[in-house]
Design an enzyme around this catalytic site. Structure first.
Site, PDB file in Angstrom:
ATOM      1  N   LYS A  70       1.086  -1.380  -0.016  1.00  0.00           N
ATOM      2  CA  LYS A  70       0.106  -0.091   0.077  1.00  0.00           C
ATOM      3  C   LYS A  70       1.066   1.069  -0.030  1.00  0.00           C
ATOM      4  O   LYS A  70       1.658   1.228   1.124  1.00  0.00           O
ATOM      5  CB  LYS A  70      -0.925  -0.004   1.317  1.00  0.00           C
ATOM      6  CG  LYS A  70      -1.751   1.165   1.398  1.00  0.00           C
ATOM      7  CD  LYS A  70      -2.678   0.821   2.407  1.00  0.00           C
ATOM      8  CE  LYS A  70      -3.625   2.366   2.566  1.00  0.00           C
ATOM      9  NZ  LYS A  70      -4.798   2.272   3.739  1.00  0.00           N
ATOM     10  N   LYS A  73      -2.099  -1.589  -3.928  1.00  0.00           N
ATOM     11  CA  LYS A  73      -3.222  -0.726  -3.897  1.00  0.00           C
ATOM     12  C   LYS A  73      -2.116   0.845  -3.860  1.00  0.00           C
ATOM     13  O   LYS A  73      -1.081   0.781  -3.183  1.00  0.00           O
ATOM     14  CB  LYS A  73      -3.669  -0.447  -2.705  1.00  0.00           C
ATOM     15  CG  LYS A  73      -4.692   0.395  -2.241  1.00  0.00           C
ATOM     16  CD  LYS A  73      -5.144   0.489  -0.954  1.00  0.00           C
ATOM     17  CE  LYS A  73      -5.727   1.800  -0.493  1.00  0.00           C
ATOM     18  NZ  LYS A  73      -6.361   1.723   0.666  1.00  0.00           N
TER      19      LYS A  73
HETATM   20  C1  PBG Z   1      -7.778   3.167   5.538  1.00  0.00           C
HETATM   21  C2  PBG Z   1      -8.086   2.900   3.931  1.00  0.00           C
HETATM   22  C3  PBG Z   1      -7.708   3.948   2.978  1.00  0.00           C
HETATM   23  C4  PBG Z   1      -8.128   3.306   1.587  1.00  0.00           C
HETATM   24  C5  PBG Z   1      -8.572   2.199   1.950  1.00  0.00           C
HETATM   25  N1  PBG Z   1      -8.595   1.956   3.248  1.00  0.00           N
HETATM   26  C6  PBG Z   1      -7.207   5.399   2.898  1.00  0.00           C
HETATM   27  C7  PBG Z   1      -5.801   5.522   3.488  1.00  0.00           C
HETATM   28  O1  PBG Z   1      -5.224   4.653   3.751  1.00  0.00           O
HETATM   29  O2  PBG Z   1      -5.506   6.699   3.917  1.00  0.00           O
HETATM   30  C8  PBG Z   1      -8.157   3.887   0.501  1.00  0.00           C
HETATM   31  C9  PBG Z   1      -9.087   3.524  -0.481  1.00  0.00           C
HETATM   32  C10 PBG Z   1      -9.550   4.338  -1.748  1.00  0.00           C
HETATM   33  O3  PBG Z   1      -9.085   5.368  -1.873  1.00  0.00           O
HETATM   34  O4  PBG Z   1     -10.311   3.954  -2.522  1.00  0.00           O
HETATM   35  N2  PBG Z   1      -6.612   2.915   5.952  1.00  0.00           N
END
Ligand code: PBG
Length: 331
Positions: free
Chosen positions: A202, A256
């Protein structure tokens, strides 16, 4: 790779001439089996609230969930992912609401399990950002996101969600060592069959903006998430993250964001044979939606964007288009 033959003997256009022939030789295809549908939750009754940052996406109150889950089930989407929009009054420094067995996510899990049994899978994020007053995924002390202290809360959040009936625990916090700790805690609580879908790769990305607005953490967020989410300048670090999470017990992993990171999906898939889930995140979604609204792009671009994940090697895709796209139209 050897190419036998040459023009004019070899004409690659031959196989492209008719639809039947194109379908016959295609390497990849897309079906509703490939989708995970994210659902945003809100307090209150009879609510289906539009989200300004994400056209055509809504927040549902628990009593309105039926309509969206029914649709997912009818289309054959295997799993939904639950995300809460938590009232600011319920947020605090430690994200205590995450451990409230009556919070929005727990209510939604109970509702779906009661009404749909095991006909559709439920995935829940494990992270504190929807619940903290500072919008970070973990606990903070002196401006530092504390790893090991946060793990203790994440373990409790995971066990709670699993006890409520969540099928797939998805840690998205990016703390080190969380998959192993969560696996152990689940097993200890006799939740051995609950799966872990780790957000292994991520990146600290600007493409999450519209999502943070959707769960109401955008205004809260102080600073950035670069001390725990990955630097987007790195590729090989992704392999280290995946390798660690596999050893710690992840059943599947997420890469992601999606489209700007197709190279990473391919790299991971070439190196590991674990199921890889791509996340087409909110920023990617809103970009395409806005371009379609402005007539800069055709709706076919949605289909093309989703097939690109399959081509890169993803087993399935978390996408806000899952319940909107009419796949038959784009065959
Ligand atoms: C929470 C989380 C996030 C997303 C999914 N779970 C945001 C972040 O890490 O700030 C992003 C998903 C999206 O942008 O569609 N930890």
């Amino acid at each position: 790779m050897i190419i036998t033959g040459n023009y004019p003997n070899l004409r690659l256009r031959r196989s492209r001439k008719f639809s039947w022939s194109r379908r016959l030789v295609q390497d990849n295809d897309l079906s509703y089996n490939d989708f995970i549908l994210p659902i945003f939750l809100t307090d209150g009754k009879a609510k289906k609230v539009p989200i300004s940052s994400m056209p055509n996406v809504f927040r549902y109150s628990i009593d309105k969930l039926k309509s969206v889950v029914d649709k997912a089930l009818k289309l054959g989407i295997p799993m939904v992912a639950l995300f809460p929009h938590t009232n600011v009054k319920k947020k605090d420094e430690y994200g205590n609401e995450a451990l409230n067995e009556n919070n929005l996510v727990c209510q939604a899990i109970k509702f779906i399990k009661k009404n749909y049994k095991n006909e559709i899978g439920i995935m829940c994020d494990v992270a504190l950002d929807p619940y903290t007053s500072h919008g970070h995924d973990g606990i903070i002390r002196k401006n530092e996101i504390l790893n090991d202290e946060t793990l203790e809360v994440l373990i409790k959040q995971s066990v709670l969600q699993a006890k409520m009936g969540c099928d797939v625990i998805a840690p998205s916090d990016m703390m080190d060592g969380r998959v192993l700790k969560i696996r152990k805690a689940l097993d200890k609580n006799n939740l051995k069959d609950v799966q872990i879908l780790s957000y292994a790769v991520k990146y600290a990305s600007s493409f999450y903006g519209p999502f943070r607005n959707a769960v109401g953490s955008k205004r809260q967020l102080k600073g950035h998430k670069k001390t725990y989410q990955m630097d987007f300048k790195n590729n090989y670090e992704a392999l280290r993250e995946v390798s660690l999470d596999i050893k710690e017990g992840a059943d599947m992993i997420i890469v992601k964001p999606g489209m700007p990171y197709l190279d990473i999906i391919r790299e991971v898939k070439n190196n590991f044979k674990i199921p890889v889930i791509a996340y087409q995140v909110s920023g990617e979604y809103s970009l395409i939606q806005n371009a379609i609204t402005k007539k800069l792009l055709d709706k076919k671009s949605i289909y093309e964007s989703l097939v690109s994940f399959k081509r890169a090697g993803a087993n399935s895709i978390i996408t806000y288009f899952a319940d909107q796209i009419k796949l038959d139209k784009f065959k």
